[in-house]
Design a protein around this motif. Structure first.
Motif, PDB file in Angstrom:
ATOM      1  N   UNK A 130       0.829  -1.211   0.000  1.00 11.59           N
ATOM      2  CA  UNK A 130       0.000   0.000   0.000  1.00 11.59           C
ATOM      3  C   UNK A 130       0.865   1.264   0.000  1.00 11.59           C
ATOM      4  N   UNK A 131       2.043   1.171   0.609  1.00 11.41           N
ATOM      5  CA  UNK A 131       2.950   2.326   0.659  1.00 11.41           C
ATOM      6  C   UNK A 131       3.838   2.438  -0.583  1.00 11.41           C
ATOM      7  N   UNK A 132       3.985   1.324  -1.314  1.00 12.58           N
ATOM      8  CA  UNK A 132       4.914   1.279  -2.437  1.00 12.58           C
ATOM      9  C   UNK A 132       4.230   1.293  -3.796  1.00 12.58           C
ATOM     10  N   UNK A 133       2.902   1.373  -3.802  1.00 11.57           N
ATOM     11  CA  UNK A 133       2.166   1.283  -5.063  1.00 11.57           C
ATOM     12  C   UNK A 133       2.581   2.411  -6.007  1.00 11.57           C
ATOM     13  N   UNK A 134       2.982   2.083  -7.241  1.00  9.02           N
ATOM     14  CA  UNK A 134       3.347   3.132  -8.208  1.00  9.02           C
ATOM     15  C   UNK A 134       2.107   3.829  -8.738  1.00  9.02           C
ATOM     16  N   UNK A 173      -0.715  -7.864  -6.845  1.00 10.38           N
ATOM     17  CA  UNK A 173       0.120  -7.966  -8.043  1.00 10.38           C
ATOM     18  C   UNK A 173      -0.285  -6.934  -9.079  1.00 10.38           C
ATOM     19  N   UNK A 174      -1.592  -6.739  -9.245  1.00  9.82           N
ATOM     20  CA  UNK A 174      -2.084  -5.745 -10.200  1.00  9.82           C
ATOM     21  C   UNK A 174      -1.646  -4.337  -9.806  1.00  9.82           C
ATOM     22  N   UNK A 175      -1.754  -4.024  -8.510  1.00 10.23           N
ATOM     23  CA  UNK A 175      -1.351  -2.699  -8.042  1.00 10.23           C
ATOM     24  C   UNK A 175       0.127  -2.452  -8.314  1.00 10.23           C
ATOM     25  N   UNK A 176       0.955  -3.458  -8.063  1.00 11.59           N
ATOM     26  CA  UNK A 176       2.393  -3.306  -8.308  1.00 11.59           C
ATOM     27  C   UNK A 176       2.698  -3.131  -9.792  1.00 11.59           C
ATOM     28  N   UNK A 177       1.807  -3.641 -10.647  1.00 10.59           N
ATOM     29  CA  UNK A 177       1.990  -3.520 -12.091  1.00 10.59           C
ATOM     30  C   UNK A 177       1.405  -2.215 -12.642  1.00 10.59           C
ATOM     31  N   UNK A 178       0.875  -1.350 -11.742  1.00  9.29           N
ATOM     32  CA  UNK A 178       0.365  -0.062 -12.185  1.00  9.29           C
ATOM     33  C   UNK A 178      -1.107  -0.039 -12.533  1.00  9.29           C
ATOM     34  N   UNK A 179      -1.874  -1.021 -12.045  1.00  9.03           N
ATOM     35  CA  UNK A 179      -3.324  -1.037 -12.274  1.00  9.03           C
ATOM     36  C   UNK A 179      -3.999  -0.263 -11.144  1.00  9.03           C
ATOM     37  N   UNK A 180      -5.009   0.536 -11.466  1.00 10.49           N
ATOM     38  CA  UNK A 180      -5.686   1.288 -10.406  1.00 10.49           C
ATOM     39  C   UNK A 180      -6.516   0.339  -9.539  1.00 10.49           C
ATOM     40  N   UNK A 181      -6.880   0.788  -8.325  1.00 12.88           N
ATOM     41  CA  UNK A 181      -7.529  -0.080  -7.341  1.00 12.88           C
ATOM     42  C   UNK A 181      -8.844  -0.670  -7.847  1.00 12.88           C
TER      43      UNK A 181
END
Length: 266
Positions: A130-134, A173-181
């Motif tokens: 949650x803190x590292x999400x691009x 995994x999706x969040x780390x790949x740049x997908x919105x919530x």
């Protein structure tokens, strides 16, 4: 009989609620069955049927969109085909690894200790991610590239460890790949359909000889409660995540996992 019906209802509710939250439905069911001492119908028919109830909830909530994709594929709509391709590619890693590792996972990892540890580790991972999400770059499933979908599928396959959470692994995994919530949560819902159906069919094949529909009332109660609770969660999760993020689920996992370890070993 009354006690079994109440237990079946509770297990159905837990399946429907936890299947789509990043807190592990399999983990919760393992822990709850152990705590309740639940003895349902022989074989795996109860587990299979309540999973089908949860799948049906997704299909009902998103029927219009799923139907639009089907008709779009027939009409050769590129967006519909990109949607379907993303789902299939994301499903493949778990399908292949699930078949190869099914026996080891069932015999070695399906126990309360593994679940409790996985809950804690997964909770910590949620708080960190949650803190590292691009910054979000992908805002609709139709824009997913094949490589992006496959990478998300690799994250989902981690959830073969009970307690990790299929939806949690997919969403994070999706969040780390740049997908919105919002899109990450919805992709997790759609990906659940082939993943859960595949697991259900595979389990049925593996356990066909021991299946029995004795205790039809218990099975029906579990199915209905899984369906109804699944409806509630699918319809409300996206709004909840948009408002509060995933951190509440991380803290919940940590508290539950530590509590269960305490019960098991203290």
């Amino acid at each position: 009989m009354f006690e079994q019906v109440v237990q079946a209802a509770l297990l159905g509710i837990v399946e429907g609620v936890t299947e789509f939250l990043p807190i592990s439905s399999t983990g919760h069911l393992i822990l709850l069955v152990d705590l309740l001492g639940f003895e349902g119908p022989p074989g795996k028919v109860f587990e299979v049927v309540i999973q089908l109830g949860a799948i049906l909830a997704i299909c009902v909530v998103y029927f219009a969109r799923l139907w639009h994709v089907v008709t779009g594929m027939i009409a050769r709509d590129p967006r519909a085909w990109r949607f379907a391709t993303a789902i299939v590619l994301a499903f493949l890693p778990a399908a292949v690894l699930g078949v190869l590792l099914h026996k080891i996972i069932k015999e070695v990892l399906f126990n309360p200790t593994v679940v409790s540890v996985a809950l804690v580790v997964g909770g910590i991972a949620i708080l960190l991610i949650e803190r590292l999400v691009p910054p979000a770059r992908h805002h609709e499933i139709e824009s997913f590239t094949p490589w992006l979908a496959l990478r998300i599928g690799l994250f989902q396959s981690i959830a073969m460890i009970p307690g990790v959470s299929r939806s949690g692994a997919t969403i994070l995994g999706s969040l780390l790949m740049g997908v919105d919530r919002k899109t990450a949560a919805e992709f997790s819902f759609f990906l659940a359909i082939p993943t859960m159906l595949g697991a259900t069919v595979y389990d049925l094949g593996k356990n066909w000889g021991s299946l029995s529909f004795d205790g039809g009332l218990i099975i029906a109660v579990g199915f209905v409660m899984a369906f109804l609770s699944g409806l509630l969660v699918v319809r409300s999760l996206v709004d909840f995540v948009g408002r509060y993020g995933f951190a509440p689920f991380g803290w919940y996992r940590i508290v539950l996992g530590l509590s269960m370890l305490g019960l098991l070993y203290l």
